[in-house]
Design a protein around this motif. Structure first.
Motif, PDB file in Angstrom:
ATOM      1  N   SER A   1       0.854  -1.196   0.000  1.00 22.78           N
ATOM      2  CA  SER A   1       0.000   0.000   0.000  1.00 22.78           C
ATOM      3  C   SER A   1       0.886   1.241   0.000  1.00 22.78           C
ATOM      4  O   SER A   1       1.995   1.233   0.555  1.00 22.78           O
ATOM      5  CB  SER A   1      -0.931   0.010   1.220  1.00 22.78           C
ATOM      6  OG  SER A   1      -0.190   0.036   2.422  1.00 22.78           O
ATOM      7  N   VAL A   2       0.399   2.297  -0.647  1.00 24.86           N
ATOM      8  CA  VAL A   2       1.144   3.553  -0.742  1.00 24.86           C
ATOM      9  C   VAL A   2       0.158   4.712  -0.698  1.00 24.86           C
ATOM     10  O   VAL A   2      -0.972   4.609  -1.188  1.00 24.86           O
ATOM     11  CB  VAL A   2       1.988   3.585  -2.054  1.00 24.86           C
ATOM     12  CG1 VAL A   2       1.096   3.495  -3.283  1.00 24.86           C
ATOM     13  CG2 VAL A   2       2.880   4.799  -2.101  1.00 24.86           C
ATOM     14  N   ARG A   3       0.584   5.812  -0.100  1.00 23.42           N
ATOM     15  CA  ARG A   3      -0.305   6.959   0.036  1.00 23.42           C
ATOM     16  C   ARG A   3      -0.483   7.670  -1.303  1.00 23.42           C
ATOM     17  O   ARG A   3       0.474   7.843  -2.062  1.00 23.42           O
ATOM     18  CB  ARG A   3       0.237   7.933   1.083  1.00 23.42           C
ATOM     19  CG  ARG A   3      -0.759   9.030   1.457  1.00 23.42           C
ATOM     20  CD  ARG A   3      -0.258   9.840   2.649  1.00 23.42           C
ATOM     21  NE  ARG A   3      -0.259   9.034   3.872  1.00 23.42           N
ATOM     22  CZ  ARG A   3      -1.341   8.836   4.612  1.00 23.42           C
ATOM     23  NH1 ARG A   3      -2.499   9.357   4.257  1.00 23.42           N
ATOM     24  NH2 ARG A   3      -1.260   8.122   5.712  1.00 23.42           N
ATOM     25  N   HIS A   4      -1.730   8.103  -1.583  1.00 27.75           N
ATOM     26  CA  HIS A   4      -2.061   8.802  -2.820  1.00 27.75           C
ATOM     27  C   HIS A   4      -2.670  10.156  -2.490  1.00 27.75           C
ATOM     28  O   HIS A   4      -3.634  10.242  -1.718  1.00 27.75           O
ATOM     29  CB  HIS A   4      -3.059   7.964  -3.647  1.00 27.75           C
ATOM     30  CG  HIS A   4      -3.461   8.597  -4.931  1.00 27.75           C
ATOM     31  ND1 HIS A   4      -4.731   9.073  -5.173  1.00 27.75           N
ATOM     32  CD2 HIS A   4      -2.741   8.844  -6.056  1.00 27.75           C
ATOM     33  CE1 HIS A   4      -4.790   9.579  -6.396  1.00 27.75           C
ATOM     34  NE2 HIS A   4      -3.601   9.442  -6.958  1.00 27.75           N
ATOM     35  N   LEU A   5      -2.067  11.220  -3.059  1.00 24.79           N
ATOM     36  CA  LEU A   5      -2.551  12.590  -2.863  1.00 24.79           C
ATOM     37  C   LEU A   5      -2.626  12.984  -1.374  1.00 24.79           C
ATOM     38  O   LEU A   5      -3.402  13.867  -0.997  1.00 24.79           O
ATOM     39  CB  LEU A   5      -3.926  12.770  -3.507  1.00 24.79           C
ATOM     40  CG  LEU A   5      -3.990  12.587  -5.033  1.00 24.79           C
ATOM     41  CD1 LEU A   5      -5.437  12.736  -5.517  1.00 24.79           C
ATOM     42  CD2 LEU A   5      -3.075  13.588  -5.729  1.00 24.79           C
ATOM     43  N   LEU A   6      -1.860  12.307  -0.557  1.00 26.56           N
ATOM     44  CA  LEU A   6      -1.771  12.586   0.883  1.00 26.56           C
ATOM     45  C   LEU A   6      -3.026  12.221   1.674  1.00 26.56           C
ATOM     46  O   LEU A   6      -3.044  12.319   2.900  1.00 26.56           O
ATOM     47  CB  LEU A   6      -1.448  14.070   1.139  1.00 26.56           C
ATOM     48  CG  LEU A   6      -0.113  14.597   0.602  1.00 26.56           C
ATOM     49  CD1 LEU A   6      -0.002  16.089   0.871  1.00 26.56           C
ATOM     50  CD2 LEU A   6       1.050  13.859   1.237  1.00 26.56           C
ATOM     51  N   ILE A   7      -4.076  11.785   1.005  1.00 33.92           N
ATOM     52  CA  ILE A   7      -5.347  11.627   1.719  1.00 33.92           C
ATOM     53  C   ILE A   7      -5.871  10.184   1.729  1.00 33.92           C
ATOM     54  O   ILE A   7      -6.853   9.896   2.408  1.00 33.92           O
ATOM     55  CB  ILE A   7      -6.440  12.545   1.115  1.00 33.92           C
ATOM     56  CG1 ILE A   7      -6.664  12.207  -0.365  1.00 33.92           C
ATOM     57  CG2 ILE A   7      -6.069  14.011   1.290  1.00 33.92           C
ATOM     58  CD1 ILE A   7      -7.847  12.935  -0.978  1.00 33.92           C
ATOM     59  N   SER A   8      -5.251   9.284   0.971  1.00 32.52           N
ATOM     60  CA  SER A   8      -5.772   7.919   0.933  1.00 32.52           C
ATOM     61  C   SER A   8      -4.640   6.929   0.704  1.00 32.52           C
ATOM     62  O   SER A   8      -3.506   7.305   0.365  1.00 32.52           O
ATOM     63  CB  SER A   8      -6.816   7.772  -0.182  1.00 32.52           C
ATOM     64  OG  SER A   8      -6.201   7.917  -1.463  1.00 32.52           O
ATOM     65  N   GLN A   9      -4.958   5.651   0.894  1.00 34.79           N
ATOM     66  CA  GLN A   9      -3.998   4.574   0.653  1.00 34.79           C
ATOM     67  C   GLN A   9      -4.475   3.737  -0.530  1.00 34.79           C
ATOM     68  O   GLN A   9      -5.615   3.268  -0.546  1.00 34.79           O
ATOM     69  CB  GLN A   9      -3.884   3.672   1.890  1.00 34.79           C
ATOM     70  CG  GLN A   9      -3.259   4.338   3.101  1.00 34.79           C
ATOM     71  CD  GLN A   9      -1.745   4.403   3.005  1.00 34.79           C
ATOM     72  OE1 GLN A   9      -1.116   3.733   2.192  1.00 34.79           O
ATOM     73  NE2 GLN A   9      -1.150   5.237   3.841  1.00 34.79           N
ATOM     74  N   VAL A  10      -3.625   3.614  -1.528  1.00 31.44           N
ATOM     75  CA  VAL A  10      -3.916   2.720  -2.659  1.00 31.44           C
ATOM     76  C   VAL A  10      -3.225   1.394  -2.400  1.00 31.44           C
ATOM     77  O   VAL A  10      -2.031   1.352  -2.080  1.00 31.44           O
ATOM     78  CB  VAL A  10      -3.432   3.328  -3.986  1.00 31.44           C
ATOM     79  CG1 VAL A  10      -3.578   2.310  -5.124  1.00 31.44           C
ATOM     80  CG2 VAL A  10      -4.209   4.586  -4.314  1.00 31.44           C
ATOM     81  N   LYS A  11      -3.989   0.313  -2.523  1.00 27.54           N
ATOM     82  CA  LYS A  11      -3.441  -1.010  -2.259  1.00 27.54           C
ATOM     83  C   LYS A  11      -3.266  -1.804  -3.555  1.00 27.54           C
ATOM     84  O   LYS A  11      -3.974  -1.584  -4.531  1.00 27.54           O
ATOM     85  CB  LYS A  11      -4.349  -1.783  -1.300  1.00 27.54           C
ATOM     86  CG  LYS A  11      -4.437  -1.149   0.084  1.00 27.54           C
ATOM     87  CD  LYS A  11      -5.259  -2.016   1.025  1.00 27.54           C
ATOM     88  CE  LYS A  11      -5.267  -1.413   2.432  1.00 27.54           C
ATOM     89  NZ  LYS A  11      -5.999  -2.275   3.399  1.00 27.54           N
ATOM     90  N   GLY A  12      -2.313  -2.688  -3.528  1.00 24.61           N
ATOM     91  CA  GLY A  12      -2.064  -3.556  -4.668  1.00 24.61           C
ATOM     92  C   GLY A  12      -1.463  -4.868  -4.212  1.00 24.61           C
ATOM     93  O   GLY A  12      -1.184  -5.066  -3.022  1.00 24.61           O
ATOM     94  N   LYS A  13      -1.249  -5.760  -5.161  1.00 29.14           N
ATOM     95  CA  LYS A  13      -0.685  -7.072  -4.835  1.00 29.14           C
ATOM     96  C   LYS A  13       0.047  -7.623  -6.056  1.00 29.14           C
ATOM     97  O   LYS A  13      -0.106  -7.124  -7.180  1.00 29.14           O
ATOM     98  CB  LYS A  13      -1.793  -8.032  -4.419  1.00 29.14           C
ATOM     99  CG  LYS A  13      -2.884  -8.204  -5.462  1.00 29.14           C
ATOM    100  CD  LYS A  13      -4.047  -9.010  -4.909  1.00 29.14           C
ATOM    101  CE  LYS A  13      -5.206  -9.074  -5.906  1.00 29.14           C
ATOM    102  NZ  LYS A  13      -6.368  -9.816  -5.374  1.00 29.14           N
ATOM    103  N   PHE A  14       0.828  -8.654  -5.805  1.00 27.06           N
ATOM    104  CA  PHE A  14       1.493  -9.390  -6.877  1.00 27.06           C
ATOM    105  C   PHE A  14       0.861 -10.773  -6.940  1.00 27.06           C
ATOM    106  O   PHE A  14       0.720 -11.454  -5.919  1.00 27.06           O
ATOM    107  CB  PHE A  14       2.994  -9.484  -6.623  1.00 27.06           C
ATOM    108  CG  PHE A  14       3.698  -8.163  -6.693  1.00 27.06           C
ATOM    109  CD1 PHE A  14       4.063  -7.615  -7.910  1.00 27.06           C
ATOM    110  CD2 PHE A  14       3.986  -7.459  -5.538  1.00 27.06           C
ATOM    111  CE1 PHE A  14       4.712  -6.397  -7.980  1.00 27.06           C
ATOM    112  CE2 PHE A  14       4.636  -6.239  -5.588  1.00 27.06           C
ATOM    113  CZ  PHE A  14       4.995  -5.704  -6.814  1.00 27.06           C
TER     114      PHE A  14
END
Length: 240
Positions: A74-87
């Motif tokens: 997960s990484v912060r997006h636009l300082l206001i949310s967390q975008v999650k991903g996976k492999f």
């Protein structure tokens, strides 16, 4: 000793009578030192082999089961949310010594092209040269070199390689337990979590907002939930 030296030097007859003892010693120094270096190198190599064997003995090899495992981030997006991903595609091996966890080892290989954040356009951008550059760096790897105990927790110390850049990291983990499955295999559960700075690995694309923040944050939280399998050796059937 003198007989050994004579065999090493092998002076011609015409030269033996004229050479003094000091000259003889000087000619013998090179071969003796070379022999000493060879002995030391062989000894050190033997110690290295013994060390590797010691790790292997008593440690069972577990293959990571990708169907029942997950590697997410997960990484912060636009300082206001967390975008999650996976492999979705990865493999690896855990050498597990239940009597001495410090003798265990782990190695993991992730196929970067399998990244999935739930948006194909974003995934394509992440695979491209501005982020992971999959065309030139198709894998993310981690290989531990040692396991340390810190308080009640364990740390896997090793090299993480992303985009061709290797960094030594300390990966905290916990062993959730082992169990015999219905199909005659031993399974182990391991959970690990770490936060890294993507800039340290050359994943440097970024855009700055009007307020000075980043479109994509630098800190990336990685979580591994791994289940690995070790087949139980079944006794051979009596053919008689």
């Amino acid at each position: 000793m003198n007989e050994i030296m004579q065999k090493r030097v092998n002076l011609p007859d015409w030269d033996q009578e004229e050479m003094t003892m000091n000259q003889l010693k000087k000619r013998q120094t090179g071969p003796v030192r070379a022999a000493g270096s060879l002995v030391r190198a062989s000894f050190l190599f033997g110690l290295a082999l013994l060390g590797s064997a010691a790790i292997a003995i008593g440690a069972d090899s577990f293959a990571i089961d990708p169907v029942h495992s997950g590697i997410e981030f997960s990484v912060r997006h636009l300082l206001i949310s967390q975008v999650k991903g996976k492999f979705l595609e990865f493999s690896g091996t855990i050498l597990y010594d239940d009597e001495d966890l410090s003798r265990s080892r782990v190695e993991i290989t992730i196929q970067v092209k399998s990244i999935d954040t739930g948006n194909e356009g974003r995934d394509g951008h992440l695979r491209g040269a501005e982020f992971f550059d999959v065309e030139n760096h198709s894998e993310i790897t981690f290989q531990s070199e040692e396991i340390r105990k810190r308080g009640e927790k364990y740390i896997a110390v090793g090299n993480l390689t992303i985009r061709g850049v290797s960094r030594r990291i300390e990966l905290p983990f916990e062993v959730l337990g082992t169990v015999n499955d219905p199909w005659g295999n031993v399974r182990i559960g391991v959970r690990a979590e770490i936060t890294i700075d993507r800039q340290d690995f050359g994943v440097s694309w970024s855009k700055t907002l009007d307020n000075g923040g980043l479109v994509v944050g630098n800190e990336v939280k990685i979580e591994l939930n791994l289940e690995a399998m070790h087949p139980i050796e079944k006794p051979e059937e009596n053919q008689s």
